[in-house]
Design a protein around this motif. Structure first.
Motif, PDB file in Angstrom:
ATOM      1  N   VAL A  12      41.295  77.331  12.167  1.00  0.00           N
ATOM      2  CA  VAL A  12      41.408  76.960  13.585  1.00  0.00           C
ATOM      3  C   VAL A  12      40.931  78.105  14.482  1.00  0.00           C
ATOM      4  CG1 VAL A  12      43.331  75.360  13.241  1.00  0.00           C
ATOM      5  CG2 VAL A  12      43.807  77.765  13.723  1.00  0.00           C
ATOM      6  N   GLN A  13      40.598  77.726  15.714  1.00  0.00           N
ATOM      7  CA  GLN A  13      40.326  78.706  16.765  1.00  0.00           C
ATOM      8  C   GLN A  13      41.375  78.506  17.851  1.00  0.00           C
ATOM      9  OE1 GLN A  13      36.231  78.829  18.111  1.00  0.00           O
ATOM     10  NE2 GLN A  13      35.420  78.514  16.045  1.00  0.00           N
ATOM     11  N   SER A  14      41.851  79.599  18.414  1.00  0.00           N
ATOM     12  CA  SER A  14      42.987  79.509  19.333  1.00  0.00           C
ATOM     13  C   SER A  14      42.677  78.631  20.540  1.00  0.00           C
ATOM     14  CB  SER A  14      43.405  80.903  19.790  1.00  0.00           C
ATOM     15  OG  SER A  14      42.356  81.541  20.484  1.00  0.00           O
TER      16      SER A  14
ATOM     17  N   ALA B 270      40.779  86.920  13.685  1.00  0.00           N
ATOM     18  CA  ALA B 270      41.445  88.091  13.106  1.00  0.00           C
ATOM     19  C   ALA B 270      40.442  89.102  12.546  1.00  0.00           C
ATOM     20  CB  ALA B 270      42.406  87.656  11.998  1.00  0.00           C
ATOM     21  N   GLN B 271      39.159  88.788  12.685  1.00  0.00           N
ATOM     22  CA  GLN B 271      38.138  89.698  12.144  1.00  0.00           C
ATOM     23  C   GLN B 271      38.119  91.008  12.936  1.00  0.00           C
ATOM     24  OE1 GLN B 271      36.404  89.190   9.458  1.00  0.00           O
ATOM     25  NE2 GLN B 271      36.214  86.977   9.120  1.00  0.00           N
ATOM     26  N   TRP B 272      37.750  92.043  12.237  1.00  0.00           N
ATOM     27  CA  TRP B 272      37.799  93.398  12.810  1.00  0.00           C
ATOM     28  C   TRP B 272      36.972  93.512  14.084  1.00  0.00           C
ATOM     29  CZ3 TRP B 272      36.991  98.176   9.082  1.00  0.00           C
ATOM     30  CH2 TRP B 272      37.501  99.319   9.698  1.00  0.00           C
TER      31      TRP B 272
ATOM     32  N   GLY C 258      42.280  96.641  19.955  1.00  0.00           N
ATOM     33  CA  GLY C 258      43.477  95.885  19.564  1.00  0.00           C
ATOM     34  C   GLY C 258      43.694  94.570  20.281  1.00  0.00           C
ATOM     35  N   ARG C 259      42.673  93.693  20.252  1.00  0.00           N
ATOM     36  CA  ARG C 259      42.792  92.394  20.938  1.00  0.00           C
ATOM     37  C   ARG C 259      43.407  91.357  19.987  1.00  0.00           C
ATOM     38  NH1 ARG C 259      37.446  89.323  22.583  1.00  0.00           N
ATOM     39  NH2 ARG C 259      38.425  87.293  22.556  1.00  0.00           N
ATOM     40  N   TYR C 260      44.730  91.408  19.920  1.00  0.00           N
ATOM     41  CA  TYR C 260      45.439  90.554  18.965  1.00  0.00           C
ATOM     42  C   TYR C 260      45.939  89.250  19.589  1.00  0.00           C
ATOM     43  CZ  TYR C 260      45.746  94.516  15.695  1.00  0.00           C
ATOM     44  OH  TYR C 260      45.461  95.546  14.827  1.00  0.00           O
TER      45      TYR C 260
ATOM     46  N   GLY D  92      33.995  77.396  -1.176  1.00  0.00           N
ATOM     47  CA  GLY D  92      33.628  75.980  -1.246  1.00  0.00           C
ATOM     48  C   GLY D  92      32.862  75.450  -0.053  1.00  0.00           C
ATOM     49  N   HIS D  93      31.862  76.205   0.409  1.00  0.00           N
ATOM     50  CA  HIS D  93      30.941  75.650   1.412  1.00  0.00           C
ATOM     51  C   HIS D  93      29.836  74.916   0.650  1.00  0.00           C
ATOM     52  CE1 HIS D  93      32.813  77.613   4.792  1.00  0.00           C
ATOM     53  NE2 HIS D  93      32.739  78.789   4.185  1.00  0.00           N
ATOM     54  N   LEU D  94      29.935  73.603   0.592  1.00  0.00           N
ATOM     55  CA  LEU D  94      29.066  72.820  -0.283  1.00  0.00           C
ATOM     56  C   LEU D  94      27.831  72.324   0.472  1.00  0.00           C
ATOM     57  CD1 LEU D  94      31.896  70.713  -1.981  1.00  0.00           C
ATOM     58  CD2 LEU D  94      30.976  72.938  -2.693  1.00  0.00           C
TER      59      LEU D  94
HETATM   60  O1  G3I Z   1      32.139  87.548  19.733  1.00  0.00           O
HETATM   61  C1  G3I Z   1      32.445  86.441  20.577  1.00  0.00           C
HETATM   62  C2  G3I Z   1      33.837  86.555  21.117  1.00  0.00           C
HETATM   63  O2  G3I Z   1      34.003  87.728  21.824  1.00  0.00           O
HETATM   64  C3  G3I Z   1      34.148  85.336  21.981  1.00  0.00           C
HETATM   65  O3  G3I Z   1      35.497  85.311  22.303  1.00  0.00           O
HETATM   66  C4  G3I Z   1      33.811  84.030  21.249  1.00  0.00           C
HETATM   67  C5  G3I Z   1      33.935  82.813  22.113  1.00  0.00           C
HETATM   68  O4  G3I Z   1      33.248  81.756  21.521  1.00  0.00           O
HETATM   69  O5  G3I Z   1      32.506  84.110  20.746  1.00  0.00           O
HETATM   70  C6  G3I Z   1      32.439  85.146  19.822  1.00  0.00           C
HETATM   71  O6  G3I Z   1      31.462  84.928  18.862  1.00  0.00           O
HETATM   72  C7  G3I Z   1      31.910  84.305  17.680  1.00  0.00           C
HETATM   73  C8  G3I Z   1      31.330  85.011  16.484  1.00  0.00           C
HETATM   74  O7  G3I Z   1      31.705  84.412  15.275  1.00  0.00           O
HETATM   75  C9  G3I Z   1      31.602  86.472  16.469  1.00  0.00           C
HETATM   76  O8  G3I Z   1      30.385  87.074  16.424  1.00  0.00           O
HETATM   77  C10 G3I Z   1      31.565  82.846  17.606  1.00  0.00           C
HETATM   78  O9  G3I Z   1      32.106  82.128  18.679  1.00  0.00           O
HETATM   79  C11 G3I Z   1      31.965  82.299  16.281  1.00  0.00           C
HETATM   80  O10 G3I Z   1      31.741  80.934  16.178  1.00  0.00           O
HETATM   81  C12 G3I Z   1      31.274  83.072  15.194  1.00  0.00           C
HETATM   82  O11 G3I Z   1      31.042  82.500  13.992  1.00  0.00           O
HETATM   83  C13 G3I Z   1      31.929  82.595  12.868  1.00  0.00           C
HETATM   84  C14 G3I Z   1      31.193  83.196  11.710  1.00  0.00           C
HETATM   85  O12 G3I Z   1      32.006  83.171  10.534  1.00  0.00           O
HETATM   86  C15 G3I Z   1      30.738  84.591  11.984  1.00  0.00           C
HETATM   87  O13 G3I Z   1      29.692  84.924  11.147  1.00  0.00           O
HETATM   88  C16 G3I Z   1      32.352  81.170  12.511  1.00  0.00           C
HETATM   89  O14 G3I Z   1      33.159  80.653  13.568  1.00  0.00           O
HETATM   90  C17 G3I Z   1      33.083  81.133  11.197  1.00  0.00           C
HETATM   91  O15 G3I Z   1      33.242  79.807  10.795  1.00  0.00           O
HETATM   92  C18 G3I Z   1      32.333  81.886  10.108  1.00  0.00           C
HETATM   93  O16 G3I Z   1      33.189  81.918   8.996  1.00  0.00           O
HETATM   94  C19 G3I Z   1      32.713  82.468   7.772  1.00  0.00           C
HETATM   95  C20 G3I Z   1      33.899  83.074   7.061  1.00  0.00           C
HETATM   96  O17 G3I Z   1      34.504  84.057   7.868  1.00  0.00           O
HETATM   97  C21 G3I Z   1      33.508  83.662   5.722  1.00  0.00           C
HETATM   98  N1  G3I Z   1      32.842  82.694   4.900  1.00  0.00           N
HETATM   99  C22 G3I Z   1      31.710  82.057   5.513  1.00  0.00           C
HETATM  100  C23 G3I Z   1      32.097  81.436   6.844  1.00  0.00           C
HETATM  101  C24 G3I Z   1      30.911  80.759   7.460  1.00  0.00           C
HETATM  102  O18 G3I Z   1      29.927  81.699   7.842  1.00  0.00           O
END
Ligand code: G3I
Length: 385
Positions: free
Chosen positions: A68-70, A96-98, A108-110, A264-266
């Motif tokens: 989910v996304q908040s 929760a990514q770094w 620290g944007r938690y 499992g990204h198919l």
């Molecule tokens: O950085 C901005 C953030 O500051 C802002 O609040 C937000 C508002 O939309 O946008 C942010 O960018 C986000 C970005 O990640 C960060 O760079 C995007 O919205 C967000 O959609 C984006 O993509 C995520 C992606 O990982 C990053 O490479 C996807 O949502 C997420 O589904 C995807 O997930 C990964 C798993 O972690 C690991 N396995 C593969 C999977 C698919 O790539």
């Protein structure tokens, strides 16, 4: 067999899990907008139309989760009702990514992760954590810092893990401590990805990460999360082999790794997207080491698939069924999580768009939260044997 060794025949159990179920079992087209394919036989095992995925999973001792996304939790559409109905385990998709938490060192944007945890707890759902370190969303400042001061690597990694896992100690069921640390194409004999921390510290960064996570939250299950472990191509085999070797080494050194996450990204348009036999063998080897298994990021894109929407939905549903056929047979499995649940909000839209401009239909519900064949495939797989 396809030329890549992938069985193309749909087993009886898989066929049961696919789209026809939404016509014949339910009586009406409650979840399917398309006319079902006529070539499939009448399914013997079906789910009632009002079944909840989380209940079907619970009967097998499994949690059923989703990413989910908040910001979606505040939407006034059907997002929350569907979410709370079908799922009992949440994982933050990326918040929760770094890079998101510390876009600047120590920022620290938690707040958004906190919102997800609060929502989960208010709705009696469990939480997974994803991911203290993933090369794909590491902060921009990290490479420069490590280059100028490699001796700081240990401190940076252990502080990050202690920071997030310690902050939510006792509230997170499992952590993807590290994500996608294998990359055979990077050319190392051990198959490890050349991440910033591998360059700075060597393979010992993996040991350090898991030890730091255990210290930060002793009750959390610690997961090594990996992708493409189901692939039929040589890269899939190399990845499975490298991961098994890595796990053997970690366990022999007493490193506290508890589980393997199979993402499992198919991609059913690709001939080698799934080698069911090899995936099953891999899972049995992981379980033989005493480790738990989780399906952590399940979805199936129709990107690259041709044919009518109904045919594409059927291929997607078949992919879910084939994959779950293997994974649900694993006694060591503890949870299945999908990577989002509605095509309205799926990473596929941005990362794997269809060439014809139509929306990718890779999740369980369409953009209007109507159940698709893939929902019935998952429901029937959970309900079956
Ligand atoms: O950085 C901005 C953030 O500051 C802002 O609040 C937000 C508002 O939309 O946008 C942010 O960018 C986000 C970005 O990640 C960060 O760079 C995007 O919205 C967000 O959609 C984006 O993509 C995520 C992606 O990982 C990053 O490479 C996807 O949502 C997420 O589904 C995807 O997930 C990964 C798993 O972690 C690991 N396995 C593969 C999977 C698919 O790539």
């Amino acid at each position: 067999m396809s030329n890549s060794g992938v069985p193309r025949r749909v087993s009886r159990r898989s066929a049961i899990g696919t789209g026809l179920a939404c016509v014949s079992s339910i009586g009406v087209l409650s979840g399917c907008q398309d006319t079902a394919a006529t070539s499939l036989e009448q399914p013997a095992e079906t789910v009632p139309r009002d079944a909840r995925l989380r209940d079907l999973a619970a009967r097998r001792g499994l949690k059923l989760g989703t990413a989910v996304q908040s910001r979606y939790l505040a939407r006034q559409d059907n997002y929350v009702p569907v979410l709370t109905r079908d799922f009992d385990l949440l994982v933050p998709e990326y918040e929760a990514q770094w890079k998101i938490i510390d876009s600047r060192p120590g920022s620290g944007r938690y707040d958004n992760v906190g919102r997800i945890l609060d929502f989960a707890e208010a709705n009696d759902m469990a939480v997974r954590g994803h991911a203290p370190y993933w090369h794909g969303l590491q902060p921009d400042w990290l490479n420069a810092t490590l280059a100028s001061s490699p001796e700081r690597a240990e401190r940076l990694l252990s502080d990050r893990i202690a920071g997030i896992a310690g902050r939510y100690r006792g509230r997170v069921r499992s952590w993807d401590v590290l994500n996608e640390v294998i990359e055979p194409d990077d050319g190392r004999s051990d198959g490890l990805r050349r991440t910033a921390f591998l360059t700075a510290m060597g393979p010992g960064y993996i040991d350090l990460a898991f030890r730091a996570a255990r210290a930060a939250d002793p009750a959390a299950r610690l997961v090594l999360n990996e992708y493409r472990t189901e692939w039929a191509w040589p890269q899939g085999r190399k990845r499975r082999d490298a991961l098994l070797r890595l796990l053997e080494g970690l366990l022999s050194r007493g490193v506290p790794v508890d589980a393997v996450g199979v993402q499992g990204h198919l991609a059913p348009a690709l001939d080698g997207y799934l080698n069911a036999g090899a995936l099953g063998e891999f899972c049995r080897e992981v379980a033989g080491m005493g480790l738990t298994l989780s399906v952590t990021e399940l979805d199936a894109r129709d990107t690259g698939l041709r044919g009518s929407r109904a045919e594409r939905d059927q291929s997607v549903a078949d992919a879910y069924a084939r994959f779950l056929d293997v994974m649900l047979a694993q006694p060591a499995l503890d949870a299945v999580l999908t990577w989002g649940f509605s095509d309205r909000y799926s990473w596929f839209t941005k990362f794997f768009p269809r060439a014809d401009g139509q929306r990718v239909r890779g999740t369980l519900y369409d953009v209007d939260y109507v159940k698709k064949r893939s929902w019935f495939a998952v429901a029937n797989a959970l309900a079956g044997g």
